[in-house]
Design an enzyme around this catalytic site. Structure first.
Site, PDB file in Angstrom:
ATOM      1  N   GLU A 205      54.903  47.255  89.645  1.00  0.00           N
ATOM      2  CA  GLU A 205      53.800  46.797  89.955  1.00  0.00           C
ATOM      3  C   GLU A 205      53.084  46.033  89.620  1.00  0.00           C
ATOM      4  OE1 GLU A 205      52.786  48.440  93.849  1.00  0.00           O
ATOM      5  OE2 GLU A 205      55.060  48.177  94.629  1.00  0.00           O
ATOM      6  N   TYR A 281      57.842  47.797 101.378  1.00  0.00           N
ATOM      7  CA  TYR A 281      57.893  48.254 102.553  1.00  0.00           C
ATOM      8  C   TYR A 281      57.442  47.492 103.871  1.00  0.00           C
ATOM      9  CZ  TYR A 281      56.394  51.604  98.861  1.00  0.00           C
ATOM     10  OH  TYR A 281      56.461  52.535  97.955  1.00  0.00           O
ATOM     11  N   GLU A 334      61.409  50.956  95.417  1.00  0.00           N
ATOM     12  CA  GLU A 334      60.632  51.225  96.524  1.00  0.00           C
ATOM     13  C   GLU A 334      60.357  50.398  97.433  1.00  0.00           C
ATOM     14  OE1 GLU A 334      56.511  51.479  95.279  1.00  0.00           O
ATOM     15  OE2 GLU A 334      57.123  52.017  93.104  1.00  0.00           O
ATOM     16  N   GLN A 383      58.647  58.352 100.226  1.00  0.00           N
ATOM     17  CA  GLN A 383      59.229  58.986  98.621  1.00  0.00           C
ATOM     18  C   GLN A 383      59.883  59.763  99.537  1.00  0.00           C
ATOM     19  OE1 GLN A 383      55.753  59.343  96.175  1.00  0.00           O
ATOM     20  NE2 GLN A 383      55.648  57.259  96.243  1.00  0.00           N
TER      21      GLN A 383
HETATM   22  O1  AHR Z   1      54.561  54.312  96.642  1.00  0.00           O
HETATM   23  C1  AHR Z   1      53.191  54.447  96.822  1.00  0.00           C
HETATM   24  C2  AHR Z   1      52.691  53.309  96.084  1.00  0.00           C
HETATM   25  O2  AHR Z   1      53.633  52.337  96.465  1.00  0.00           O
HETATM   26  C3  AHR Z   1      53.505  53.604  94.971  1.00  0.00           C
HETATM   27  O3  AHR Z   1      52.969  54.118  94.121  1.00  0.00           O
HETATM   28  C4  AHR Z   1      53.239  52.007  94.060  1.00  0.00           C
HETATM   29  O4  AHR Z   1      53.984  51.193  93.540  1.00  0.00           O
HETATM   30  C5  AHR Z   1      53.664  50.932  95.388  1.00  0.00           C
HETATM   31  O5  AHR Z   1      52.498  50.144  95.740  1.00  0.00           O
END
Ligand code: AHR
Length: 531
Positions: A205, A281, A334, A383
């Site tokens: 990121e 996300y 992610e 995670q």
């Molecule tokens: O997974 C949590 C955070 O989300 C990570 O550290 C980052 O890469 C993303 O913004």
């Protein structure tokens, strides 16, 4: 009196039996609105097991308490790593685990995490609550953890405030076989054999917490850092560049513009990149909390989750302009749900409960990855323990498996299998301004077993689906495993750890063609095949 969802659930058994009796036929089942046709001869490609990858960051209680308790802990451990976590993870066959971040990676200096633990420096985790990091879990502990669970290690290197030299040295420590000071240091630390690191994210990121860079600024650094990736393992490095968040198509275009040399008339460096890492996300600020949501919010979250496919395909299209042969794959290093912080917990620790809604997000996403396995080379759910869409939650010595864990366990047969094209005929569920398919599917074949995974996204109704095959071979069903709950909010707790877990649907027949999928459910149906 049973509530509506309980009634639905008990109806399942009755209906399943009725369907078994009605539908033990080899003829097409007429009149069903929902069908999945599996094209056994239209293979999409091999499902890289790495798309079932995981991610463990120094964040909240993922590493400390979640994975690492230290060798002196009363909690059973092997060299400081929790035995219960290792045993649970082994069952879902994690192919690859990404570490040390996330945002943490671009402030991490690998030398802080090697050597005698009592001599390691105490640093501050600036991203995640400014807690003191004692570095007791460092490089060698991470590689030990991967070995214990049987996963390949994946490292995110520090580009934000690190240097190419620091990365070069780290790779020498990990992979160099000769008699150098850094390689000898590895031996002194108990690891005479090289670690043979293969999976390497060059930054994380970097448009945000990894340095607030512009795409061309990052791409210029990528050129430099990738130049210093010496000491490849036998299979070569799998270098992953920082890609965009969500639908930031500008990042993709400008990164490749610079990397190919079109922007600067410099040298084309497409030979130094294997994957391009987009993050997605399913963040849920407007979709209730982790455990409290309306039916509309339930659908809203699933709709948001499914947008990933359209976004991936658009990035892929842009990548094709620069890389027509698609030598560079998409990484989704992610992904997962990101709910509002759990009340009473440190907001920067990102701990959240995990319901059957999260399980559906996992299953829908993995169906997307399976059917795009020709494009996605690697992916990591965020995670592993205690953070975001976790597989496992711990509380001191106790631990529970989440509904998401069970989806990963059910989907494991897809790893390294050949993905088959599925044509899904279904209807859309309309909810407010959103609409989403009522049924999604993916299918694959490996070692004479075909695995079909189905998601019924309807919150309250069964979906009756007919499975069809485009070849004449008679398919004999082996088993049907089902993850379903009486309530769309169902989840596991330390008091009731097995509230949501998969069951084998009994009373099915090997020639069964139609399946009554309960509301908000995930199914794995397997068949024996001749080829
Ligand atoms: O997974 C949590 C955070 O989300 C990570 O550290 C980052 O890469 C993303 O913004």
């Amino acid at each position: 009196m049973a509530n509506r969802s309980e009634q639905n659930f008990s109806r399942i058994t009755v209906l399943s039996l009725a369907m078994v009796m009605l539908l033990i036929v080899t003829e097409p089942v007429f009149g069903l609105k929902h069908t999945v046709t599996i094209h056994t001869d239209r293979k999409i490609g091999l499902i890289n097991p790495n798309i079932y990858g995981h991610f463990a960051e120094h964040l909240g209680h993922c590493i400390y308490q979640g994975i690492w308790v230290g060798p002196d802990s009363d909690i059973p451990n092997v060299r400081g790593i929790r035995t219960d976590i290792v045993e649970a993870l082994k069952k879902i066959k994690p192919p690859v685990i990404r570490w040390p971040g996330g945002c943490f990676a671009d402030s991490y200096h690998w030398r802080d995490g090697i050597g005698p633990r009592e001599q390691r420096p105490k640093t501050v985790n600036v991203h995640w609550g400014r807690v003191v990091e004692d570095n007791s879990f460092g490089n060698d502990e991470f590689f030990d953890f991967c070995k214990q669970v049987g996963a390949a290690p994946m490292i995110a290197a520090n580009v934000g405030n690190g240097t190419p030299e620091e990365l070069r040295d780290w790779l020498e420590y990990l992979n160099f076989k000769g008699d150098s000071t850094l390689a000898n240091m590895r031996t002194q630390n108990g690891n005479p054999k090289t670690f043979d690191l293969r999976y390497l994210c060059i930054g994380n990121e970097n448009w945000g917490c990894g340095g607030s860079m512009s795409p061309s600024q990052y791409a210029k650094l990528y050129r430099i850092f990738s130049e210093y990736c010496h000491y490849p393992p036998p299979e070569g490095f799998y270098r992953i560049a920082c890609g965009p968040s969500d639908d930031n198509y500008t990042w993709t275009r400008e990164f490749f513009e610079e990397l190919t040399g079109r922007a600067t008339h410099g040298r084309n460096r497409m030979n130094r990149i294997e994957a391009f890492d987009m993050h997605y996300y399913t963040s849920a600020q407007s979709y209730g909390t982790a455990t409290e949501y309306t039916t509309e919010q339930f659908y809203g979250l699933l709709t948001k989750c499914l947008r990933i496919e359209e976004i991936m395909l658009k990035h892929w299209e842009i990548m094709e302009e620069y890389d027509p042969g698609h030598s560079v794959k998409l990484g989704i290093c992610e992904w997962g749900t990101w709910h509002q912080p759990t009340p009473g917990t440190n907001k920067r620790f990102l701990r959240q409960q995990n319901t059957v809604r999260d399980a559906l997000v996992a299953a829908l996403t993995l169906n997307v990855f399976n059917r795009n396995c020709d494009k996605v080379g690697i992916a990591n759910i965020a995670q592993t323990v205690n953070v975001l869409q976790a597989m496992i939650l711990t509380d001191g010595p106790k631990m529970i498996l989440t509904p998401t864990y069970h989806v990963f366990e059910m989907y494991a047969p897809h790893q390294s299998a050949q993905a088959l094209t599925c044509d899904v005929v279904t209807e859309d569920i309309k909810s407010g301004d959103e609409s989403l398919p009522r049924l999604t599917a993916s299918a694959s074949v490996k070692d004479k077993t075909m695995s079909v995974t189905l998601v019924n996204t309807h919150a309250t109704e069964d979906t009756i689906v007919e499975l069809k095959f485009d070849d004449a071979e008679r398919k004999s069903m082996n088993s049907w495993r089902l993850l379903a709950a009486k309530d769309i909010h169902a989840h596991n707790t330390f008091e009731n750890p097995e509230n949501v877990k998969p069951k084998i649907v009994k009373g099915t027949a090997s020639l069964m063609k139609a399946f009554v999928l309960p509301p908000a459910s995930v199914s794995l149906i397997t068949y024996s095949v001749r080829k």
